[in-house]
Design a protein around this motif. Structure first.
Motif, PDB file in Angstrom:
ATOM      1  N   PHE A  31     -54.188  17.855 -26.830  1.00  0.00           N
ATOM      2  CA  PHE A  31     -54.500  19.270 -26.653  1.00  0.00           C
ATOM      3  C   PHE A  31     -55.066  19.485 -25.259  1.00  0.00           C
ATOM      4  O   PHE A  31     -55.900  18.696 -24.791  1.00  0.00           O
ATOM      5  CB  PHE A  31     -55.526  19.757 -27.690  1.00  0.00           C
ATOM      6  N   LYS A  33     -57.424  20.774 -22.457  1.00  0.00           N
ATOM      7  CA  LYS A  33     -58.860  21.088 -22.412  1.00  0.00           C
ATOM      8  C   LYS A  33     -59.248  21.782 -21.112  1.00  0.00           C
ATOM      9  O   LYS A  33     -60.419  22.101 -20.920  1.00  0.00           O
ATOM     10  CB  LYS A  33     -59.674  19.809 -22.578  1.00  0.00           C
ATOM     11  N   THR A  56     -63.855  25.204 -29.574  1.00  0.00           N
ATOM     12  CA  THR A  56     -63.472  25.452 -28.184  1.00  0.00           C
ATOM     13  C   THR A  56     -62.230  26.332 -28.099  1.00  0.00           C
ATOM     14  O   THR A  56     -62.140  27.207 -27.231  1.00  0.00           O
ATOM     15  CB  THR A  56     -63.229  24.130 -27.431  1.00  0.00           C
ATOM     16  N   GLN A  57     -61.280  26.134 -29.028  1.00  0.00           N
ATOM     17  CA  GLN A  57     -60.086  26.988 -29.013  1.00  0.00           C
ATOM     18  C   GLN A  57     -60.438  28.424 -29.370  1.00  0.00           C
ATOM     19  O   GLN A  57     -59.845  29.368 -28.828  1.00  0.00           O
ATOM     20  CB  GLN A  57     -59.036  26.433 -29.966  1.00  0.00           C
ATOM     21  N   SER A  61     -59.652  31.553 -26.980  1.00  0.00           N
ATOM     22  CA  SER A  61     -58.874  32.674 -27.527  1.00  0.00           C
ATOM     23  C   SER A  61     -59.607  33.991 -27.343  1.00  0.00           C
ATOM     24  O   SER A  61     -59.000  35.016 -27.001  1.00  0.00           O
ATOM     25  CB  SER A  61     -58.590  32.437 -29.011  1.00  0.00           C
TER      26      SER A  61
END
Length: 247
Positions: A31, A33, A56-57, A61
């Motif tokens: 993923f 970062k 964190t996503q 977002s």
């Protein structure tokens, strides 16, 4: 786990992150970062994230307002007047996101949704700046005494940066230094892995001067890894023998 480094130079900023996430040795994924946004001639902002991936996503977002249709999205960071304001907004959002997740999961969520962020960038008319943002939402800024920040699995790659960093070093040398730091970490910890993301932000450029993903078959990273290993062996064998000082 993860490993991310942000570094301040006289010439600008250099950032590098790995891309490995794992929930045990049998569940490993890749993923991104590292994320960045820019307004040509006006500002460039970049963040690197470490910690709980869902947290964190969610922060990224919300920064990009992904609940809206693409044509309606507008990153609020692009209107902030200073880098300090950008760090403050990200800090508030990170803290609120962590608190929401922990509250929703009760006792099971305590300590599970933590995350930290490195923020780097420059706004026109101001200096390039680098911040470390903590899960609590507070942050510190890089200085002459603390010219780089690390998040994630920091201990293996830190010694080489401490020994070799110089504020007036070239971007070429800074990238080489980060390559060695990441190679040392990769060799010591399976929770950090390739590919790596690299970004160079030149002073007063307001866009990445160089951006690259470094994969397992990258010839330069392979040359750095093998060359550094050989250099260490040569340096080790050149050190004085213990017996010379016990006679």
């Amino acid at each position: 786990m993860t490993y991310c480094v942000g570094m301040v130079l006289d010439k600008g900023l250099v950032l590098m992150s790995d891309t490995r996430t794992n929930s045990g040795v049998d569940n490993i994924s890749v993923f991104r970062k590292m994320f960045h946004w820019s307004v040509p001639g006006e500002r460039v902002l970049a963040v690197m994230t470490a910690g709980n991936l869902a947290t964190t996503q969610a922060v990224i977002s919300q920064l990009e307002e992904r609940t809206k249709t693409p044509e309606e999205r507008k990153n609020s960071l692009l209107d902030a007047p200073t880098m300090f304001n950008v760090a403050t907004e990200i800090g508030h959002l990170l803290r609120e996101t962590i608190e929401d997740r922990q509250e929703a999961n009760g006792a099971r969520g305590k300590g599970r949704f933590t995350a930290s962020i490195i923020l780097a960038g420059q706004i026109a008319g101001m200096e390039p700046r680098l911040f470390m943002i903590y899960p609590e939402g507070n942050f510190i800024e890089a200085s002459f005494d603390t010219p780089f920040f690390q998040i994630g699995e920091t201990k293996y790659g830190r010694p080489i940066i401490l020994r070799a960093y110089e504020r007036d070093m070239s971007f070429e040398d800074a990238v080489k230094l980060l390559m060695v730091s990441f190679d040392s970490t990769l060799k010591a910890n399976l929770s950090v892995g390739l590919p790596l993301d690299l970004m160079v932000i030149g002073r007063d450029r307001f866009e990445p001067a160089h951006e690259r993903r470094i994969s397992a078959d990258d010839p330069y990273f392979d040359a750095i890894s093998s060359g550094w290993g050989e250099a260490l062996r040569t340096a080790f064998h050149s050190l004085p023998d213990y017996s010379l000082y016990t006679k």
